[in-house]
Design a protein around this motif. Structure first.
Motif, short mmCIF file in Angstrom:
data_model
loop_
_atom_site.label_atom_id
_atom_site.label_comp_id
_atom_site.label_asym_id
_atom_site.label_seq_id
_atom_site.Cartn_x
_atom_site.Cartn_y
_atom_site.Cartn_z
N SER A 1 -13.45 2.72 -5.26
CA SER A 1 -14.85 3.05 -4.94
C SER A 1 -15.13 4.49 -5.34
O SER A 1 -14.29 5.38 -5.11
CB SER A 1 -15.11 2.89 -3.44
N SER B 1 -17.61 3.88 5.81
CA SER B 1 -17.92 5.23 5.30
C SER B 1 -19.44 5.41 5.31
O SER B 1 -20.04 5.61 4.26
CB SER B 1 -17.36 5.42 3.88
N GLN C 1 -15.71 -2.68 3.10
CA GLN C 1 -15.27 -1.28 3.23
C GLN C 1 -15.00 -0.72 1.83
O GLN C 1 -14.81 -1.46 0.87
CB GLN C 1 -13.99 -1.18 4.08
N TYR C 2 -14.93 0.61 1.73
CA TYR C 2 -14.65 1.20 0.41
C TYR C 2 -13.20 0.94 0.00
O TYR C 2 -12.32 0.79 0.85
CB TYR C 2 -14.98 2.70 0.40
N SER C 3 -12.98 0.85 -1.27
CA SER C 3 -11.65 0.53 -1.81
C SER C 3 -11.11 1.75 -2.56
O SER C 3 -11.83 2.75 -2.74
CB SER C 3 -11.74 -0.66 -2.76
N THR D 1 -20.36 2.73 2.88
CA THR D 1 -19.98 1.37 3.30
C THR D 1 -19.92 1.36 4.82
O THR D 1 -20.17 2.37 5.46
CB THR D 1 -18.60 0.99 2.75
N THR E 1 -19.27 6.75 -1.77
CA THR E 1 -19.78 5.40 -1.58
C THR E 1 -20.04 5.14 -0.10
O THR E 1 -19.17 5.39 0.74
CB THR E 1 -18.77 4.35 -2.11
N ASN F 1 -21.30 -5.04 -3.28
CA ASN F 1 -21.36 -3.94 -4.25
C ASN F 1 -22.11 -4.40 -5.51
O ASN F 1 -21.65 -4.19 -6.63
CB ASN F 1 -19.94 -3.50 -4.60
N ARG G 1 -14.49 -2.67 -6.92
CA ARG G 1 -14.67 -1.37 -6.27
C ARG G 1 -15.13 -1.49 -4.82
O ARG G 1 -15.87 -0.63 -4.33
CB ARG G 1 -15.64 -0.48 -7.07
N ILE G 2 -14.68 -2.54 -4.15
CA ILE G 2 -15.08 -2.72 -2.75
C ILE G 2 -14.12 -3.71 -2.10
O ILE G 2 -13.48 -4.50 -2.81
CB ILE G 2 -16.54 -3.26 -2.66
N SER H 1 -17.96 7.86 1.29
CA SER H 1 -16.50 7.92 1.25
C SER H 1 -16.03 9.31 0.84
O SER H 1 -16.60 9.91 -0.07
CB SER H 1 -15.99 6.86 0.26
#
Lengths: 626, 344
Positions: free
Chosen positions: B142, B151, B137-139, B148, B146, B211, B129-130, B155
Motif C-alpha cells: 500500500s 490506518s 487493512q493496508y498491505s 484504511t 493510504t 482498493n 495493494r490491500i 498508513s
C-alpha cells in the motif's frame, strides 16, 4: 565404582601394583572446550565397548563455541560409565575425574564420589588460571580436596617432553595433552591402546607428525601410570555379558538419523528431511546430509516454519517426510503441523527437547515439551506422540513413528531430548532383511477415489500428484466428510473433529499393552517416560533389591496412552510420576484417569540421578532403601 | 510442462474445477484465473502433473478453481510447501499463487529464500495493494498514507515493491503485468511457464471493494499509454500514447525524453538476459507517477535449479558409493562382535 571382588598382584611387573576388580566405574574427562575432552571421551568409550564392557556416555559441553580459555563457562566434560553388567545410565557420580585445569576441577568436583580419584594437570594451576576459575586459594595446596584421592600430574610438561622428538611447535605439541591423560586412564583401567592407536593413524594419516605425537603422548601417559610411584592400585572391569551379535556405539541423534533412513527404505520411498539448524538436534541434519545415496533429500530451510511447511508439501507429493527440531523450533512448527493434521498427511516431527522456556538452556536436557507435543496447536488437533527411552532406542522409535504416520495418515511427534541426543550406548545391529516392511498404498482408480473416504484404520487415501484422474484439492479449511470439499456445515465440523480424534485413538491397535516391571500391584508405582528410563529403572532395581515393594511403568506412547494403563494405575496405592519438568505427564494422567498421582520434578538441565529417585521413594515409603 | 502426444489435448475449460468461483464481481482474480487456464491448455499441460499451491488471502482461493492438484495452505507458507512438493517430485509443474500480504508480509522470508534457491516454482503474485479477505487493512505494498480501517489517518508504513524484492533476492525470471491486459498476462505466463527455475510474476490486480481503481492509471485506455512502458528484449524503451517518448540514462538515472529530440539509439535497450541485475533493478525503481512503470519481463537468465542440484548430488553419491544399503549403513563406524559366550 561398584563392588571390589578380588585383589591380585600382577606378576612380573615392578613395582607390584594391585589390580582390583570392579563391576562398574564412571569416569569423567573435563577440561577447557578446546582441550579435546569430547574426543578422548569418545576414544575411551570406543575402547571400552570393543573391550566388551557395557557402556553409557554423557557429554556436557558449553553453549559457547569457545568461551574464554580457563573460565568456568568454557568447561567441557565427557562422562563414561562402563561395566561388566548391564547398565542404563552414564552414572550419577564419577569414580575418577580428570581435570585439565582449575575451572574443570571446580565445575566437576562435586560430582566425584567420596574417596574417588581426581587426576589434575598440575601445570595449569597457576595464578591466572586459578583466578579465572574463581579460586582464591590453590585447592591443591589446601585441604579442600581431602575427601578425594588427588593425583597431581604435570600433564603439560610431560606431554611436551614426550613429543619433543616430533619437532612440533609448543602449541601443537601441547594439544596432545588430552592423549596423555587418556593414556594414563587406559593404564588405570587396564585397557588396550591398540584401538586408539589405529584410530590416530587413520585420522591423522595426512599429518604423520601429529599422528606420531598423539601416539607418543598416549604411550607416555600409560607409561607414567606404570612407572610412577604414585598409583597404588589399578582397576579391572571385565567384559559384560551382552546379547550376542554385532554392536556399534550410537548417540541418540545418530540413531534417529539411521532410523529415519531405514524407515524410508522399508517404505521404498525417498526420505525428505526439512530442517533448520538448532541445538541439540542439528546432528540429525548433518548425518542425514551424508546419506544421500539412500535418496535422502535434505532441505536446510530458511527457518523452522519453512522446514515444517516443506515437510507438509513433501508428504503431499509422496516422500517419507520428516523434520527435526528442539523446543523453540517446535513452537514455530505448530501451525504447519496443524495443517498436516487437517490435510491428514503422514510426517514425523522429531523434537530433541532442551531446557526452556524461550532460548532456555540450549545444550541441556529437559522433558518440558510434552504438553507442547500432546496439547499444542490451535483447535482440536490430536497427534500421536511417542518418546524414545535410550540413545539406541531412537532408532526403533524413528521407524515406529514413520510406520504409524503412514498407516494412519497423520503427523507423528517423536520426543527425544538433549540427554539421549548426545549420550551414547551400544546398539545391537539388526539384520535389515528381518525388519518388517512399511506398507504404503496409493490409490489410482478415479472411479472409486474420494479424498476423505477412510479405510479400516480411519486413514484417508494418500493420493499422489501425478496420478491421472485423482486431481483434488486439500488445504487448511475444514473438509466435508468423504469428498474433502470445503465445508462449513456445523455438524460436519463436529463429525470431522471426532473422526480425526478417532483415527489417533486407533493407533492403540499398534501399541502393545503397557508392561509393568516389578510387582503387578502394591504400594508404589513409579511412572516415567522418554529419556529418564535408565535412571528410573536403575533406581527401581536398587529399591527392589533393598526389599521395597515398588513397580515401574515406563511409557513409550504418550498419545494415545496404552489401553491397560488406567487399570494398572488403579492397582497401586500410590503413583509417582518422575519427569524432567514440573509435572506434565502427572497432569495428563490425573486428567485422564482421575488418579492422585504424585510427582518428582527436576529442571536443572541435567538428567535424573538414580539417587534423586531413590530419595523420593524413601520419602514416600519411609525408612531408607537407598 | 509435460505435454504428451498420446493423450487428448485439453482446453481451457478442462482446467476449470467444479467449484463455484467466489471472488467478488469486478475482482481482477477472475481474469487471471481464466488466463492461467488458457495458457496451461495452450502449452499442453497435464492436469495430473500440475499442482497449484497457495497461502491465505483472496487470491489463495485459486487452487479450488483449478482442475489440477491443489493445496490451499496457511498464511505465507505456500512457497515453502511448494518447495517440499518439488523436492519430493521434481517432475511436477508447481505453481504458487499468492498476494501482496501473503507473499511480502507474513511470508516475506519464504519468498526471499525460495527465489534465491532458484527452485522450479512459478510464483504468481496478485498485487492489489490491500488486505481484501480481512476486509480492508493496508498491505506491505500500500502506498504511504493510504487510509484504511487500520490506518484511518493514513498508513505510516513505506511500501515495498515486489519486482525490486525479487531482483534483490537473485531472481532468474521476473515479470510484471496488469490483470485486465489479457494478452499481456498470457504472454508473461507463457514465458514464466517456460522458464527453468523460479519464475516470479507480479500482476497488478484490482480489488473492486477495498482498493478500487488503484491501477486505473495503468489500465485506463486514455492514460495507460503514458503511464506504462512495455519491456521487449533487445528493443529501446519507447512509450506514450503516440509512442513519442522514451527512456534514456542520464548518468545513472533514467530520464524521460521526447523522441522528437532524441534518437531511439540513445534510449535504454532492454536486455532481459543481462548477467548483472543492476539495470533490471533500476527499471524496477521506475514508479508511477514520476515514470511510466515497466511491464513485461525484467530479467530472464539461466542458472541451475535447486531440484537439479539436489537430485544431482544424490545421483553423484549413488554413482560414487553405490545405492544405499542398510547392511552397510548399520555397520559403518566402530563395530564389535559379542560372541555366544560373552565378549570376543
Amino acid at each position: 565404582m561398584g563392588t571390589a571382588t578380588t585383589n591380585k598382584h600382577q606378576a612380573g611387573q615392578k613395582p607390584a601394583k594391585h589390580i582390583e576388580e570392579r563391576l562398574q566405574a564412571a569416569v569423567r574427562f573435563a577440561g577447557d572446550s578446546g582441550d579435546g575432552m569430547q574426543l578422548v571421551g569418545g576414544q575411551f568409550t570406543a575402547t571400552s565397548a570393543v573391550f566388551g564392557n557395557d557402556v553409557a556416555t554423557f557429554p556436557d559441553y558449553p553453549a559457547e563455541i569457545r568461551a574464554p580459555i580457563g573460565t568456568l563457562a568454557g568447561v567441557s566434560g565427557f562422562q563414561i560409565n562402563f561395566a561388566s553388567r548391564h547398565i542404563y545410565t552414564p552414572g550419577d557420580r564419577v569414580d575418577v575425574l580428570v581435570a585439565m585445569n582449575p575451572a574443570a576441577l571446580k565445575a566437576n568436583i562435586r560430582d566425584v564420589v567420596e574417596g574417588g580419584i581426581v587426576i589434575v594437570n598440575s601445570d595449569e594451576f597457576d595464578a591466572g588460571n586459578l583466578q579465572r576459575a574463581q579460586y582464591s586459594t590453590n585447592p591443591l595446596e589446601t585441604d579442600e580436596l581431602s575427601r578425594y584421592q588427588v593425583y597431581k600430574v604435570p600433564i603439560t610438561q610431560q606431554t611436551l617432553a614426550a613429543v619433543k622428538e616430533t619437532g612440533l611447535g609448543p602449541r601443537d605439541a601441547g594439544r596432545c595433552k588430552n592423549f596423555y591423560a587418556l593414556g594414563l586412564l587406559y593404564w588405570l583401567f587396564d585397557r588396550p591402546l591398540d584401538p586408539t592407536l589405529s584410530w590416530v593413524n587413520g585420522k591423522f594419516a595426512r599429518v604423520p607428525a601429529v599422528a606420531n605425537a598423539n601416539k607418543l603422548a598416549l604411550e607416555a601417559g600409560y607409561a607414567f601410570g606404570e612407572t610412577a610411584e604414585m598409583f597404588a592400585v589399578r582397576y579391572q572391569i571385565r567384559p559384560a555379558e551382552l546379547q550376542p551379535g554385532t554392536y556399534r556405539n550410537l548417540t541418540g541423534n545418530q540413531a534417529t538419523a539411521i532410523g529415519l533412513v531405514t524407515a524410508a527404505q522399508l517404505a521404498g520411498k525417498p526420505l525428505f528431511y526439512g530442517s533448520y539448524p538448532i541445538t541439540p538436534a542439528s546432528e540429525i541434519l548433518h548425518d542425514l546430509s551424508s546419506y544421500k545415496n539412500f535418496d535422502v533429500r535434505v532441505f536446510q530451510a530458511e527457518d523452522e516454519i519453512a522446514a515444517m511447511a516443506a515437510v507438509v508439501g513433501a508428504a503431499y507429493a509422496g516422500a517419507i517426510a520428516t523434520t527435526g527440531t528442539s523446543g523453540p523450533g517446535m513452537a514455530l512448527k505448530q501451525e504447519a503441523l496443524g495443517l498436516g493434521v487437517m490435510t491428514e498427511l503422514p510426517m514425523v516431527i522429531v523434537n530433541v527437547q532442551r531446557g526452556g522456556p524461550s532460548t532456555g538452556l540450549p545444550t541441556k536436557t529437559e522433558q518440558a515439551d510434552l504438553w507442547q507435543a500432546v496439547l499444542g496447536r490451535n483447535g482440536e488437533c490430536p497427534v500421536p506422540v511417542l518418546a524414545a527411552q535410550s540413545p539406541a532406542d531412537c532408532f526403533w522409535s524413528a521407524i515406529e513413528a514413520v510406520r504409524v504416520a503412514v498407516k494412519y495418515m497423520t503427523p507423528v511427534i517423536l520426543l527425544s531430548d538433549g540427554y539421549l541426543a548426545n549420550g551414547s550406548e551400544p546398539w545391537r545391529v539388526p539384520d535389515p532383511d528381518r525388519l518388517p516392511k512399511i506398507e504404503v498404498r496409493h490409490p489410482t482408480d478415479p472411479a472409486t477415489f474420494q479424498p476423505y473416504a477412510r479405510d479400516e484404520h480411519g486413514a484417508r487415501p494418500w493420493a499422489l500428484p501425478g496420478t491421472p484422474g485423482l486431481e483434488h484439492r486439500v488445504g487448511g479449511l475444514e473438509k466435508a466428510d468423504i469428498t474433502g470439499d470445503v465445508c462449513y456445515v456445523p455438524e460436519n465440523h463436529h463429525r470431522m473433529t471426532e473422526l480425526r480424534a478417532q483415527k489417533v485413538a486407533n493407533v492403540l491397535r499398534d501399541i502393545p499393552d503397557q508392561e509393568v516391571y516389578g510387582d503387578p500391584s502394591g504400594e508404589l508405582l513409579v511412572v516415567s517416560w522418554g529419556g529418564t528410563f535408565g535412571a528410573v529403572r536403575t533406581a527401581i532395581e536398587q529399591a527392589r533389591e533393598a526389599g521395597r515393594s515398588v513397580a515401574h511403568v515406563h511409557m513409550r506412547w504418550l498419545n494415545p496412552m496404552p489401553r491397560n494403563l488406567g487399570e494398572i494405575l488403579s492397582r497401586f496405592r500410590r503413583v509417582l510420576v518422575c519427569e524432567l519438568n514440573m509435572g506434565q505427564l502427572q497432569l495428563l494422567l490425573r486428567g485422564r484417569y482421575l488418579v492422585d498421582a504424585l510427582g518428582l520434578h527436576k529442571v536443572q538441565g541435567r538428567p535424573f540421578m538414580v539417587s534423586d529417585i531413590l530419595s523420593r521413594i524413601d520419602e514416600l515409603m519411609g525408612g531408607r532403601a537407598s | 510442462m509435460s505435454a504428451s502426444a498420446d493423450k487428448p489435448e485439453l482446453t481451457a475449460k478442462d482446467f476449470r474445477s467444479d467449484q463455484q468461483v467466489k471472488w467478488c464481481p469486478g475482482c481482477g482474480d477472475h481474469s487471471v484465473l481464466v488466463q492461467v487456464q488458457k495458457v496451461l491448455a495452450a502449452l499442453g499441460a497435464r492436469r495430473e502433473q500440475t499442482v497449484f499451491v497457495s497461502g491465505i488471502g483472496c487470491s489463495s482461493r485459486f487452487p479450488y478453481y483449478m482442475a489440477t492438484y491443489g493445496f490451499h495452505s496457511i498464511h505465507g507458507r505456500a512457497p515453502a510447501i511448494a518447495t517440499g512438493v518439488k523436492c519430493a517430485n521434481p517432475d511436477l509443474d508447481v505453481w504458487v499463487v499468492t498476494g501482496d500480504g501473503d507473499a511480502l508480509s507474513i511470508g516475506g522470508n519464504h519468498i526471499l529464500h525460495t527465489i534465491r534457491r532458484n527452485i522450479g516454482l512459478k510464483i504468481i503474485l496478485l498485487n492489489n495493494r490491500i488486505y481484501g479477505l480481512t476486509k480492508g487493512q493496508y498491505s506491505p505494498t500500500s502506498e504511504f498514507g493510504t487510509r484504511t480501517k487500520s490506518s484511518p489517518m493514513g498508513s505510516i508504513d513505506h511500501p515495498i515493491h515486489p519486482v525490486s524484492i525479487a531482483i534483490g533476492s537473485e531472481i532468474t525470471f521476473v515479470a510484471r503485468t496488469v490483470d485486465v491486459d489479457v494478452q499481456h498476462v498470457q504472454y508473461v505466463l507463457r514465458r514464466a511457464a517456460a522458464h527453468k527455475g523460479t519464475a516470479f510474476v507480479e500482476i497488478y490486480q484490482n480489488c473492486q471493494v477495498y482498493n478500487a481503481n488503484a491501477y486505473g492509471w495503468a489500465t485506463d485506455r486514455e492514460t495507460k499509454g503514458d503511464n506504462v512502458v512495455y519491456l521487449e528484449h533487445g528493443k529501446p524503451l519507447i512509450f506514450g500514447k503516440d509512442r513519442d517518448k522514451g527512456i534514456r540514462l542520464n548518468g545513472d538515472v533514467p530520464e524521460i525524453v521526447n523522441l522528437n529530440q532524441v534518437s531511439p539509439d540513445d534510449l535504454i535497450i532492454h536486455d532481459e538476459k543481462a548477467a548483472d541485475p543492476s539495470m533490471a533493478f533500476r527499471l524496477a525503481r521506475m514508479l508511477h507517477p514520476e515514470y511510466p512503470e515497466p511491464l513485461g519481463v525484467f530479467r530472464a537468465v539461466e542458472k541451475p535449479t535447486y531440484e537439479e542440484l539436489l537430485m544431482g548430488q544424490i545421483e553423484a553419491e549413488r554413482a560414487k558409493r553405490g545405492p544405499g544399503r542398510l547392511e552397510k549403513l548399520f555397520r559403518s563406524g566402530d563395530i564389535w562382535e559379542v560372541a555366544e559366550t560373552g565378549a570376543a
